[in-house]
Design a protein around this motif. Structure first.
Motif, mmCIF file in Angstrom:
data_model
loop_
_atom_site.group_PDB
_atom_site.id
_atom_site.type_symbol
_atom_site.label_atom_id
_atom_site.label_comp_id
_atom_site.label_asym_id
_atom_site.label_seq_id
_atom_site.Cartn_x
_atom_site.Cartn_y
_atom_site.Cartn_z
ATOM 1 N N ALA A 63 0.854 -1.178 0.000
ATOM 2 C CA ALA A 63 0.000 0.000 0.000
ATOM 3 C C ALA A 63 0.893 1.233 0.000
ATOM 4 N N LEU A 64 0.719 2.087 -0.984
ATOM 5 C CA LEU A 64 1.501 3.305 -1.094
ATOM 6 C C LEU A 64 0.765 4.463 -0.431
ATOM 7 N N ASP A 65 1.538 5.416 0.052
ATOM 8 C CA ASP A 65 0.952 6.605 0.663
ATOM 9 C C ASP A 65 -0.006 7.273 -0.325
ATOM 10 N N GLY A 66 -1.185 7.627 0.158
ATOM 11 C CA GLY A 66 -2.180 8.266 -0.697
ATOM 12 C C GLY A 66 -3.157 7.305 -1.325
ATOM 13 N N GLU A 67 -2.878 5.998 -1.249
ATOM 14 C CA GLU A 67 -3.828 5.007 -1.755
ATOM 15 C C GLU A 67 -4.842 4.663 -0.662
ATOM 16 N N HIS A 68 -6.079 4.522 -1.060
ATOM 17 C CA HIS A 68 -7.149 4.107 -0.147
ATOM 18 C C HIS A 68 -7.782 2.864 -0.768
ATOM 19 N N ILE A 69 -7.709 1.772 -0.038
ATOM 20 C CA ILE A 69 -7.914 0.448 -0.638
ATOM 21 C C ILE A 69 -9.171 -0.222 -0.094
ATOM 22 N N ALA A 70 -9.989 -0.732 -1.005
ATOM 23 C CA ALA A 70 -11.115 -1.594 -0.642
ATOM 24 C C ALA A 70 -10.687 -3.038 -0.802
ATOM 25 N N ILE A 71 -10.873 -3.824 0.242
ATOM 26 C CA ILE A 71 -10.616 -5.264 0.206
ATOM 27 C C ILE A 71 -11.976 -5.939 0.087
ATOM 28 N N VAL A 72 -12.239 -6.552 -1.053
ATOM 29 C CA VAL A 72 -13.564 -7.094 -1.351
ATOM 30 C C VAL A 72 -13.462 -8.599 -1.582
ATOM 31 N N GLY A 73 -14.617 -9.253 -1.581
ATOM 32 C CA GLY A 73 -14.629 -10.686 -1.846
ATOM 33 C C GLY A 73 -15.810 -11.354 -1.192
ATOM 34 N N ASP A 126 -21.335 -2.662 -3.944
ATOM 35 C CA ASP A 126 -22.023 -1.400 -4.235
ATOM 36 C C ASP A 126 -21.618 -0.313 -3.248
ATOM 37 N N ASP A 127 -21.034 -0.709 -2.130
ATOM 38 C CA ASP A 127 -20.680 0.246 -1.081
ATOM 39 C C ASP A 127 -19.300 0.878 -1.277
ATOM 40 N N ILE A 128 -18.583 0.550 -2.341
ATOM 41 C CA ILE A 128 -17.262 1.144 -2.553
ATOM 42 C C ILE A 128 -17.424 2.650 -2.768
ATOM 43 N N PRO A 129 -16.913 3.482 -1.852
ATOM 44 C CA PRO A 129 -17.112 4.929 -1.985
ATOM 45 C C PRO A 129 -16.134 5.540 -2.982
ATOM 46 N N PRO A 130 -16.428 6.732 -3.488
ATOM 47 C CA PRO A 130 -15.567 7.365 -4.492
ATOM 48 C C PRO A 130 -14.157 7.662 -4.003
ATOM 49 N N LEU A 131 -13.963 7.781 -2.690
ATOM 50 C CA LEU A 131 -12.622 8.098 -2.184
ATOM 51 C C LEU A 131 -11.641 6.936 -2.328
ATOM 52 N N ILE A 132 -12.161 5.716 -2.569
ATOM 53 C CA ILE A 132 -11.294 4.556 -2.754
ATOM 54 C C ILE A 132 -10.530 4.699 -4.073
ATOM 55 N N THR A 133 -9.229 4.411 -4.018
ATOM 56 C CA THR A 133 -8.393 4.500 -5.225
ATOM 57 C C THR A 133 -8.070 3.141 -5.815
ATOM 58 N N HIS A 134 -7.996 2.097 -4.971
ATOM 59 C CA HIS A 134 -7.597 0.773 -5.441
ATOM 60 C C HIS A 134 -8.431 -0.307 -4.762
ATOM 61 N N ALA A 160 -4.336 -9.298 -7.038
ATOM 62 C CA ALA A 160 -3.509 -8.125 -7.308
ATOM 63 C C ALA A 160 -4.280 -6.852 -6.973
ATOM 64 N N LYS A 161 -3.558 -5.827 -6.605
ATOM 65 C CA LYS A 161 -4.150 -4.518 -6.342
ATOM 66 C C LYS A 161 -4.457 -3.831 -7.675
ATOM 67 N N LEU A 162 -5.729 -3.469 -7.867
ATOM 68 C CA LEU A 162 -6.158 -2.862 -9.125
ATOM 69 C C LEU A 162 -6.649 -1.444 -8.880
ATOM 70 N N PRO A 163 -6.419 -0.522 -9.807
ATOM 71 C CA PRO A 163 -7.069 0.785 -9.718
ATOM 72 C C PRO A 163 -8.584 0.614 -9.704
ATOM 73 N N LEU A 164 -9.264 1.502 -8.996
ATOM 74 C CA LEU A 164 -10.712 1.365 -8.834
ATOM 75 C C LEU A 164 -11.428 1.256 -10.175
#
Length: 502
Positions: free
Chosen positions: A27-37, A215-223, A234-238
């Motif tokens: 996780a890089l600084d400035g990334e906000h990550i959703a872990i889904v599954g 459906d709950d992934i908010p717009p502030l999430i980046t990856h 793998a970590k993917l862009p939103l």
């Protein structure tokens, strides 16, 4: 760029906590990550590895929390799992009816304000700057109205707001939240998004959100990182994840299983009541607080009701009256199954005809019993089962577990399951006795997209059988099954809307 968390070829020392493949995560600084599954896919296991809860072989996680001056992960990461809403062994004194029993409130029972103040003082120095931050949180979450309210009386949504505020008092570098939006009404979900967006901009806060409902992934999430079958992807862009995401299936329940559900034999001991629920000018008060005010409500046999309203409007209180869990029900003019309360029927006479699931029930199940015994407790109307069911009863439980897609969890103990798997077990418990009245309070809490559709399919099929009545609570309109025929909207401060037909 700065790596706040990095794990290379991560394998936990204890086999019990291992993912199916070694974990590679950065996780890089400035990334906000959703872990889904999917439910039970490994989201919580990955989060535990990220925060260092399960030590790794060979190489520990690498952390860089700058600009924070605190070096320890424990000082920089807050992980909220909302155990107060889901259950767990951290509150062994809680029981199902406790929220409605005022005699359990004494001088030692904390108010929300007292609990928040204690958490605030433990989190750091009492400065004017931190007090302003505290005031800002209270305002955005609408907590001022809850400060004098006993914690035991908070709704599940109000409890979530309380826990999030407590976690933010220490101004962590990284905040991990497990399904933060469930249990919150639409206005509060918007408030939470607004608050989080402000925090990440002002306080160098990095967010990880564990989400079953994509459906709950908010717009502030980046990856986005997808975890399934105990493998972290793998970590993917939103945008890339959303473009590849599969839509929720239109139907999950098979025709064969629906036919089996329709073919279930009917009980000879059903009430076949005309008026399943009737409330006449019912009012509920706790101290100076009016929860319900002169509510008139009639639910007829075969009707399917949606019950809605903001957090704290009295939805769960209303259901506690119907389910005979609230002592104040005996002082109210309530008729259930054509029988006025207080005319000789016992609580167990009533519960025998009701299938029920709620956040309070989920919280009360803190016994680590095999899942099939949790389901079997629905046959006995007990929270925790101490009388072993017969082989025939076990077969019925196994049938319902298979219908809900959890037959393979038969012998798994309840507290080792994911919160979504636990909710499916409790749903099977609600249906297992083929009840005449089905009361589902936030039944899709924590369920992934597929399981949400499966449960909706089962509700639809169940309600097509005769002599079946439904009352369902949800903060998401899209979660309501199409079979809903009526709607009751509650408002705060004890005012109620007029029941309407769809």
């Amino acid at each position: 760029m700065q790596s706040t968390i990095r794990i290379r070829n991560g394998v936990t020392r204890m086999p019990r906590w291992r993912m199916a493949q070694p974990v590679d995560f950065e996780a890089l600084d400035g990334e906000h990550i959703a872990i889904v599954g999917p439910n039970g896919g490994g989201k919580s296991m990955l989060a535990d590895i990220l925060i260092g809860r399960h030590p790794l072989l060979m190489q520990d996680p690498e952390y860089d929390f700058a600009p924070s001056k605190r070096p320890l992960a424990a000082d920089n990461i807050r992980y909220i799992t909302f155990r107060d809403c889901y259950g767990g062994d951290n509150d062994t004194t809680y029981y199902l009816q406790q929220r409605w029993n005022q005699h359990d409130i004494d001088e030692s029972t904390p108010t929300a304000g007292e609990q928040l103040e204690e958490a605030f003082l433990l989190a750091g120095e009492d400065t004017d700057e931190r007090r302003q931050f505290q005031k800002h949180l209270y305002s955005l979450f609408g907590l001022e109205a809850l400060l004098d309210k006993y914690v035991i009386l908070l709704s599940s949504g109000e409890l979530r707001k309380l826990q999030i505020a407590k976690a933010l008092f220490s101004q962590p570098r990284i905040l991990i939240m497990d399904n933060p939006f469930i249990g919150l009404d639409a206005a509060t979900r918007t408030q939470l998004n607004t608050l989080l967006e402000a925090l990440i901009g002002e306080y160098a806060l990095q967010l990880f959100l564990l989400l079953a409902k994509t459906d709950d992934i908010p717009p502030l999430i980046t990856h986005v990182v997808e975890v399934k079958d105990m493998v972290a992807g793998a970590k993917l862009p939103l945008a890339q994840y959303l473009a590849s995401r599969k839509g929720r299936p239109a139907r999950v329940l098979t025709d064969e299983k629906e036919e089996a559900l329709n073919a279930l034999p009917y009980s000879g001991g059903d009430y076949h009541a005309t008026e399943v629920v009737r409330l006449r000018r019912v009012s509920i008060r706790y101290g100076e607080r009016t929860i319900l005010h002169e509510l008139d409500w009639l639910v007829r046999n075969g009707e399917r009701w949606a019950l809605s309203g903001p957090n704290g409007s009295g939805k769960s209180t209303l259901l506690s009256l119907v389910c005979a869990d609230n002592p104040q029900s005996y002082a109210c003019d309530i008729t259930l199954f054509d029988r006025p309360r207080g005319t000789g029927e016992t609580i167990w006479d009533i519960k025998r005809h009701i299938g029920y699931v709620s956040p309070e029930m989920h919280r009360a199940y803190n016994k680590d019993l095999p899942a099939v015994r949790i389901v079997a407790s629905g046959l006995k109307d007990s929270v925790g089962l101490y009388v072993r069911p017969s082989n025939e009863e076990y077969a019925v439980c196994q049938w319902w577990m298979t219908l809900f897609g959890i037959g393979h969890l038969h012998d798994r103990t309840f507290l080792t399951l994911s919160s979504g798997e636990q909710r499916l077990v409790l749903l099977a418990r609600a249906f297992v006795k083929d009840p005449e009245l089905l009361i589902l309070d936030e039944p899709l809490h924590g369920l992934d997209d597929r399981n949400r559709q499966l449960v909706k399919d089962i509700i639809e099929a169940f309600c097509r059988r005769r002599n079946k009545t439904l009352i369902m609570v949800t903060h998401y309109e899209e979660e309501l099954p199409s079979c809903i025929t009526h709607h009751l909207r509650l408002q705060k401060n004890g005012t109620t809307a007029i029941p309407i037909a769809n």
